[in-house]
Design an enzyme around this catalytic site. Sequence first.
Site, PDB file in Angstrom:
ATOM      1  CB  VAL A 141      -6.446  -1.813   9.944  1.00 12.89           C
ATOM      2  CG1 VAL A 141      -6.202  -2.706  10.993  1.00 12.89           C
ATOM      3  CG2 VAL A 141      -5.209  -1.120   9.451  1.00 12.89           C
TER       4      VAL A 141
ATOM      5  CG  LEU B  57      -1.660  -5.256   8.177  1.00 17.15           C
ATOM      6  CD1 LEU B  57      -3.015  -5.429   7.888  1.00 17.15           C
ATOM      7  CD2 LEU B  57      -0.879  -6.576   7.858  1.00 17.15           C
TER       8      LEU B  57
ATOM      9  CD  GLU C 213      -3.491   1.504   2.234  1.00 17.81           C
ATOM     10  OE1 GLU C 213      -3.672   1.885   0.938  1.00 17.81           O
ATOM     11  OE2 GLU C 213      -3.582   2.590   2.943  1.00 17.81           O
TER      12      GLU C 213
ATOM     13  CE  LYS D  97       0.960   1.313  12.636  1.00 23.13           C
ATOM     14  NZ  LYS D  97       1.321   0.637  11.435  1.00 23.13           N
TER      15      LYS D  97
ATOM     16  CB  ALA E 194      16.209   8.190  -4.278  1.00 22.12           C
ATOM     17  N   GLY E 195      13.027   8.725  -4.148  1.00 19.83           N
ATOM     18  CA  GLY E 195      11.936   9.064  -5.159  1.00 19.83           C
ATOM     19  C   GLY E 195      11.491  10.238  -4.648  1.00 19.83           C
TER      20      GLY E 195
ATOM     21  CB  CYS F  80       0.913   4.195   7.781  1.00 23.00           C
ATOM     22  SG  CYS F  80      -0.435   2.886   8.037  1.00 23.00           S
TER      23      CYS F  80
ATOM     24  CE  LYS G 110      -3.306   7.584  10.170  1.00 17.38           C
ATOM     25  NZ  LYS G 110      -3.056   6.816  11.498  1.00 17.38           N
TER      26      LYS G 110
ATOM     27  NE  ARG H 124      -6.277   6.256   2.974  1.00 18.35           N
ATOM     28  CZ  ARG H 124      -6.420   5.399   4.319  1.00 18.35           C
ATOM     29  NH1 ARG H 124      -6.736   5.880   5.182  1.00 18.35           N
ATOM     30  NH2 ARG H 124      -6.477   4.253   3.856  1.00 18.35           N
TER      31      ARG H 124
END
Length: 439
Positions: free
Chosen positions: A11, A153, A155, A204, A252-253, A260, A263, A327
């Site tokens: 960020v 944002l 990634e 957010k 789907a996955g 983000c 967390k 992450r």
Amino acid sequence: MKIAVIGTGYVGLVTGVALSEIGHTVICIDVDPEKVEKLSQGIPTIYEPGLKELIQKNINNGRLFFTSEHRRGLEGADVVYIAVGTPQRRDGSANLSYVEQAAVDIAANITRNVIVVIKSTVPVGTNFHIKELINRNTVNGVHVRIASNPEFLREGSAVHDTFHGDRIVIGTEDGETADILAEINKPFDMPILKTDISSAEMIKYSSNAFLATKISFINEIANLCESLGANVEEVAKGMGFDHRIGPDFLKAGIGYGGSCFPKDTNALVQLAGNADHEFNLLKSVIEVNNNQQLLLIDKILSRFGSVRGKRAAVLGLAFKPNTDDLRESPALVMIPKLVKLGADVIAYDPIAVSNAKKQFSVEIEYTEDLNEALQDADFAVIITDWADVKNIDLSAFAAAMRTPVVFDGRNCYSLDRVRKSEVEYYSIGRPSHTPELTK
């Protein structure tokens, strides 16, 4: 406008570079001198498409600087952005220690009244806490005004998102501060929403929680589709035509990851608990996602019974394409599980191998060569839908693998394409494919 940005992670670095690109003089502050040295040479410390070129361009134009000294970085600044990490604590709440340390550093080094903008994702009420912390500790008789300006944002497309976002949210206590920040951001040419600070903080969390909910919902539908013989892609397509629903985030996955969604959903549940509100819907979203990350393990064991001694090609380590970030990646869950079950794992990723080696304690092989990963494998597991994985000729699986059995956690290939191949194929929420002859 002279702007200081504290923190050079995803960020902070993207924010600082973007602000310099639209004409401001920006100095980015980080406590790591080695990182500062690299960035000062135009070498990005994260992988993000388009970022390197913008760093070098704005350094050369004399608008972008880096330092590890707060006094130098904050000297003469009109506005200071806090863009440090807020990692998750064990109980799911946000760890604000880095934000608080940034506040203490600001208080100790500013020599004039400034606006402090919190870019980091923080719980409702944090902005007021940071304002009070700074004003209580200033040593030069100065005071700060505080503002919330959350980032949105993604990634892997953070640079693009900065210049082509949906909105800019500015939360302040007074109209003058809001106007100054709106003027700073005006060159981005995006809708600007001016609101109060608490609402900006909540926007957010609410946005990320809603998107995570949409992902977990379609994954539950996918699992139901498998039981009923339906195709989740057709279901999602039909749903997405409804403008009230929309097609985005209906893929789907094996679950969401990254810095983000996991967390922020956990933090919002914790925040709700602190307010005596049981956020049962979001608790279910988190539970679904946790279960989804192990879904392919169940499919693998159902197919093979045991994987002991079998060679597993894991395709993708990053939580999504175009980033080296692991992450909350499903790979962090699945690879140790495969190793524990006795599989011999070789992991492929074109970008994230270096980061992965720092995070995995289990013994596995690594490669940045897709064909090397597939060579003599008994089965392949697709974790990340990198372009080279999606675009591979399916005959490459049959040519390289000992047995071309593919477990696709990202639904990379159309079923029509799979049916023309010799690959035994299992995906998420869609019918499996077993060719008449397997290698």
